[in-house]
Design a protein around this motif. Sequence first.
Motif, PDB file in Angstrom:
ATOM      1  N   PRO A  96       5.633  69.705  56.448  1.00  0.00           N
ATOM      2  CA  PRO A  96       5.718  70.156  54.965  1.00  0.00           C
ATOM      3  C   PRO A  96       5.478  71.714  55.082  1.00  0.00           C
ATOM      4  O   PRO A  96       4.438  72.168  55.456  1.00  0.00           O
TER       5      PRO A  96
ATOM      6  N   ALA B  38       4.736  61.007  53.449  1.00  0.00           N
ATOM      7  CA  ALA B  38       5.523  62.165  53.054  1.00  0.00           C
ATOM      8  C   ALA B  38       6.198  62.824  54.201  1.00  0.00           C
ATOM      9  O   ALA B  38       7.104  63.551  53.718  1.00  0.00           O
ATOM     10  N   TRP B  39       5.882  62.808  55.390  1.00  0.00           N
ATOM     11  CA  TRP B  39       6.342  63.899  56.290  1.00  0.00           C
ATOM     12  C   TRP B  39       6.883  62.627  57.575  1.00  0.00           C
ATOM     13  O   TRP B  39       7.307  63.290  58.432  1.00  0.00           O
TER      14      TRP B  39
ATOM     15  N   PRO C 182       3.823  73.139  49.984  1.00  0.00           N
ATOM     16  CA  PRO C 182       3.136  72.235  49.484  1.00  0.00           C
ATOM     17  C   PRO C 182       3.222  71.943  48.111  1.00  0.00           C
ATOM     18  O   PRO C 182       3.399  72.552  47.123  1.00  0.00           O
TER      19      PRO C 182
ATOM     20  N   GLU D 241      -2.375  67.271  49.947  1.00  0.00           N
ATOM     21  CA  GLU D 241      -2.244  66.642  51.124  1.00  0.00           C
ATOM     22  C   GLU D 241      -1.377  67.331  51.841  1.00  0.00           C
ATOM     23  O   GLU D 241      -1.540  67.555  53.128  1.00  0.00           O
ATOM     24  N   THR D 242      -0.079  67.621  51.173  1.00  0.00           N
ATOM     25  CA  THR D 242       0.938  68.509  52.038  1.00  0.00           C
ATOM     26  C   THR D 242       0.494  70.004  52.293  1.00  0.00           C
ATOM     27  O   THR D 242       1.161  70.526  53.515  1.00  0.00           O
TER      28      THR D 242
ATOM     29  N   GLY E  33       0.313  70.681  56.458  1.00  0.00           N
ATOM     30  CA  GLY E  33       1.718  71.337  56.468  1.00  0.00           C
ATOM     31  C   GLY E  33       1.452  72.719  56.823  1.00  0.00           C
ATOM     32  O   GLY E  33       0.469  73.066  57.721  1.00  0.00           O
TER      33      GLY E  33
END
Length: 424
Positions: free
Chosen positions: A380, A6-7, A383, A387-388, A392
């Motif tokens: 992130p 995701a990042w 969110p 997870e983020t 984040g």
Amino acid sequence: MVHGEAWTVKELFVLPNEYVYWSIQIVLYPYMTGLVAGAFVLSSLYHVFGVEKLKEIARFALVFSFALLPVAMMPLLLHLQQPLRGIHVMMTPHFTSAISAFGIVFMTYACIVGSEIWFVYRQFIVESINRLEKKERRGIENILLPIYKIISLGARDLSPEALKADHKAVKFLAGLGIPVACFLHGYAGFIFGSVKANALWMTPLMPVIFIMSAVVSGIALCILCYAIFMGLRRWALPRGKTHFLPDHWAGATELTPEGLHSMQDYETKMTSKYLLIFMTLAITLELLDIIFRGYTAVRSWDIVREVIYQRDFFKIFVLQYGFGNALPFIMLLLPGLTTRRACVACVLVLFGVLMMRWNVVIGGQAFSLTFDGFMEYHLPIIPYDMETFKEGLGGALLVAVTPFVIFYFINMIFPAFITDDEAH
């Protein structure tokens, strides 16, 4: 979705299973443990080496270190996919794993700090029990009385011999805690320095660099927070409020805003001198590491040089060394140091140490194992799942705020601003 997908932004030839797995929480993990170790070292300068100039801020640093302690493992728990398994480190200790060894060192250090605080405040605890038992209307102090009775452990002897033994125990524990605190944070540098697969981390200087920067960040945070809390007390005193000061403290009636301001300036200036010493050592070690890498020029130096001098040039030489090291060093070195200037310098120092952690953790993952590709980490901000949030901005702010909440409640039990005579 794969953890890290995701990042992570990939560029050129990167292996399909490669991502930036260690994100902001792994940046904060050595940062928070460094604050713990640095604050304890500051308190030990008085308790062990007898630096009388740091008498007032040393006690605050000890209590604040105890408040930071539970947060040291918080980034790891947020980073784990199965955080409930973290207790296994404590339940199955062994030295064949660096993480498991950390659990042993962490618990040893926690016991040392807790014991030292107990000996420092034992007289205060006993006198508080005696005072509260005679008081008819206690209000919220009904909660404090059973707490004090439990943590007193039945040791209510206040004879001169017993208080003298307390002083000896404090000095012994503070001296024992210095190497344990250094090992606690040096272990984080050891983990990075022992990863032979990563060219940026593989250096024997990594643990020493982490220890020196930890002491710098811990002292800077104590100076900043001490000045802020003293300012709050100076503001609250004329208004009849007792911010960060119990109502039953004997010295409360003797305080004046001018006295608090004088104490604030004196402790800030004296502690800043020791901050300069440790900053000099930390900066020297970091520059020595870069020079050593360039001189040896091993096979991986080409990719590391591109990361240091090109892709992360702004983060390393402008943000970390420029704003985080050189600028606060000059501000503290100039004559006529004021509390305001010292606080600004401490904010920059904390930012510089954070950037150092960022450049080590994130920068070490910036290049692929193929040495032909690069990866970028994007924090992130908003969110859209758990997870983020954990990895984040939300998770980072949660870790940053928690120590101050813990300190607020610990300060109710162990006042961080009472005098040495009243604490012992």
